[in-house]
Design a protein around this motif. Structure first.
Motif, PDB file in Angstrom:
ATOM      1  N   ILE A  14     -22.308  24.567  -4.091  1.00 23.50           N
ATOM      2  CA  ILE A  14     -20.690  24.358  -3.039  1.00 23.50           C
ATOM      3  C   ILE A  14     -19.439  24.206  -3.708  1.00 23.50           C
ATOM      4  O   ILE A  14     -19.592  23.191  -4.665  1.00 23.50           O
ATOM      5  CB  ILE A  14     -21.219  22.465  -2.137  1.00 23.50           C
ATOM      6  N   ASP A  15     -18.501  25.151  -3.531  1.00 24.89           N
ATOM      7  CA  ASP A  15     -16.731  24.969  -3.716  1.00 24.89           C
ATOM      8  C   ASP A  15     -16.418  23.943  -3.735  1.00 24.89           C
ATOM      9  O   ASP A  15     -16.947  23.066  -3.028  1.00 24.89           O
ATOM     10  CB  ASP A  15     -16.417  26.416  -3.593  1.00 24.89           C
ATOM     11  N   TYR A  16     -15.367  23.391  -5.567  1.00 22.69           N
ATOM     12  CA  TYR A  16     -14.742  22.040  -4.712  1.00 22.69           C
ATOM     13  C   TYR A  16     -13.160  21.959  -5.320  1.00 22.69           C
ATOM     14  O   TYR A  16     -12.998  23.392  -5.826  1.00 22.69           O
ATOM     15  CB  TYR A  16     -15.499  20.772  -4.587  1.00 22.69           C
ATOM     16  N   LYS A  17     -11.879  21.832  -4.709  1.00 23.70           N
ATOM     17  CA  LYS A  17     -10.892  22.222  -5.669  1.00 23.70           C
ATOM     18  C   LYS A  17     -10.452  20.256  -5.278  1.00 23.70           C
ATOM     19  O   LYS A  17     -10.794  20.083  -4.301  1.00 23.70           O
ATOM     20  CB  LYS A  17     -10.015  22.423  -4.781  1.00 23.70           C
ATOM     21  N   LEU A  18     -10.164  19.508  -6.530  1.00 26.00           N
ATOM     22  CA  LEU A  18      -9.005  18.922  -6.344  1.00 26.00           C
ATOM     23  C   LEU A  18      -7.479  18.510  -6.959  1.00 26.00           C
ATOM     24  O   LEU A  18      -7.793  19.520  -7.406  1.00 26.00           O
ATOM     25  CB  LEU A  18     -10.231  18.179  -6.710  1.00 26.00           C
ATOM     26  N   TYR A  52     -11.087  22.302 -10.188  1.00 31.29           N
ATOM     27  CA  TYR A  52     -12.344  23.794  -9.442  1.00 31.29           C
ATOM     28  C   TYR A  52     -13.516  23.755  -9.970  1.00 31.29           C
ATOM     29  O   TYR A  52     -13.929  23.498 -10.827  1.00 31.29           O
ATOM     30  CB  TYR A  52     -11.734  24.668  -9.405  1.00 31.29           C
ATOM     31  N   GLY A  53     -14.532  23.940  -9.323  1.00 27.86           N
ATOM     32  CA  GLY A  53     -16.173  24.043  -9.127  1.00 27.86           C
ATOM     33  C   GLY A  53     -16.419  24.321  -8.186  1.00 27.86           C
ATOM     34  O   GLY A  53     -16.106  24.289  -7.386  1.00 27.86           O
ATOM     35  N   ASP A  54     -18.109  23.931  -8.488  1.00 31.54           N
ATOM     36  CA  ASP A  54     -18.902  23.907  -8.091  1.00 31.54           C
ATOM     37  C   ASP A  54     -20.460  23.493  -8.440  1.00 31.54           C
ATOM     38  O   ASP A  54     -20.300  22.884  -9.247  1.00 31.54           O
ATOM     39  CB  ASP A  54     -19.570  25.378  -7.579  1.00 31.54           C
ATOM     40  N   ILE A  55     -20.621  23.012  -7.304  1.00 31.98           N
ATOM     41  CA  ILE A  55     -22.402  22.020  -7.132  1.00 31.98           C
ATOM     42  C   ILE A  55     -23.527  22.518  -6.823  1.00 31.98           C
ATOM     43  O   ILE A  55     -22.851  22.997  -5.897  1.00 31.98           O
ATOM     44  CB  ILE A  55     -21.868  20.416  -6.780  1.00 31.98           C
ATOM     45  N   ALA A  56     -24.069  22.606  -7.695  1.00 32.75           N
ATOM     46  CA  ALA A  56     -25.581  22.757  -6.893  1.00 32.75           C
ATOM     47  C   ALA A  56     -26.796  22.224  -5.960  1.00 32.75           C
ATOM     48  O   ALA A  56     -26.259  20.627  -5.796  1.00 32.75           O
ATOM     49  CB  ALA A  56     -26.466  23.095  -7.605  1.00 32.75           C
ATOM     50  N   VAL A  57     -26.334  22.170  -4.006  1.00 35.74           N
ATOM     51  CA  VAL A  57     -27.346  21.299  -3.541  1.00 35.74           C
ATOM     52  C   VAL A  57     -27.825  22.160  -2.882  1.00 35.74           C
ATOM     53  O   VAL A  57     -27.731  23.025  -2.019  1.00 35.74           O
ATOM     54  CB  VAL A  57     -25.856  21.341  -2.233  1.00 35.74           C
ATOM     55  N   VAL A  93     -13.755  20.043  -0.039  1.00 35.64           N
ATOM     56  CA  VAL A  93     -15.219  20.550  -0.491  1.00 35.64           C
ATOM     57  C   VAL A  93     -15.777  21.396   0.525  1.00 35.64           C
ATOM     58  O   VAL A  93     -16.440  21.171   1.564  1.00 35.64           O
ATOM     59  CB  VAL A  93     -16.234  19.543  -0.812  1.00 35.64           C
ATOM     60  N   GLY A  94     -15.910  23.021  -0.278  1.00 35.52           N
ATOM     61  CA  GLY A  94     -16.513  23.618   0.999  1.00 35.52           C
ATOM     62  C   GLY A  94     -15.567  23.891   1.826  1.00 35.52           C
ATOM     63  O   GLY A  94     -13.844  23.869   1.955  1.00 35.52           O
TER      64      GLY A  94
END
Length: 192
Positions: A97-101, A87-92, A122-123
């Motif tokens: 924006i949250d994501y889960k792999l 899990y994480g998030d990245i700045a755009v 992703v979102g």
């Protein structure tokens, strides 16, 4: 007045076109292929067999990631459940924006681990797996013994190249998250 409005509109349109082109170039750029790492040759060692569970291993993973996150601008966490979940998030721009792999782990005969990508979110957008793995590889600081392989949709973890105290080495023997059965062999090299 009409000329100023038209110039502002054309300027805004040009900015939008440039942003879309930059995003398309990033999405469509080819992914550099990397071969799977080769296992290191084994040295004479004393072996200690360890059986663990998801709860204990999650604590170890969390402590390790906390150290590694200090070197990265991206926030992420890894949890072992019935699958490996990242899990994480990245700045755009100015948004996060949250994501889960999700990955299915596999212990290889050489003691290393492969995480095969199973799901991605992703979102609320579904993106190609290879693109997200490529972005993760390029954006995060991973240790040298973790190889992100976007075109194969997997992460290769070279446990044999992981640096531990006292030259201790670790190899994965079994990873069955559904049965909570995780087994490793720790090898302590001996000099002769």
């Amino acid at each position: 007045m009409k000329k100023g409005w038209k110039l502002a509109f054309l300027g805004l349109l040009a900015i939008n076109v440039v942003v879309v082109l930059v995003l398309l170039i990033g999405l469509l750029s080819p992914i550099k292929e990397e071969p799977l790492p080769k296992a290191s040759p084994e040295k004479e060692a004393v072996e200690f067999h360890v059986q663990s569970n998801k709860e204990d291993l999650n604590r170890v993973i969390k402590a390790f990631i906390e150290k590694e996150k200090a070197k990265s601008f991206v926030d992420y966490n890894v949890y072992l459940r019935d699958q490996v979940e990242l899990y994480g998030d990245i700045a755009v721009f100015s948004e996060r924006i949250d994501y889960k792999l999700t990955f299915e782990p596999e212990a290889l005969k050489n003691g290393n681990v492969v995480l095969r990508q199973k799901g991605i979110k992703v979102g609320k957008i579904n993106l190609p797996v290879s693109y997200v793995l490529k972005t993760a590889r390029d954006a995060y600081h991973f240790p040298d013994w973790v190889k992100i392989m976007p075109s194969d949709e997997l992460i290769y973890i070279s446990l044999d190249k992981m640096k531990l105290e006292s030259d201790l080495r670790v190899r994965a023997d079994r990873i069955d998250l559904k049965k909570d059965d995780i087994r490793f062999t720790f090898q302590l090299p001996i000099e002769q």
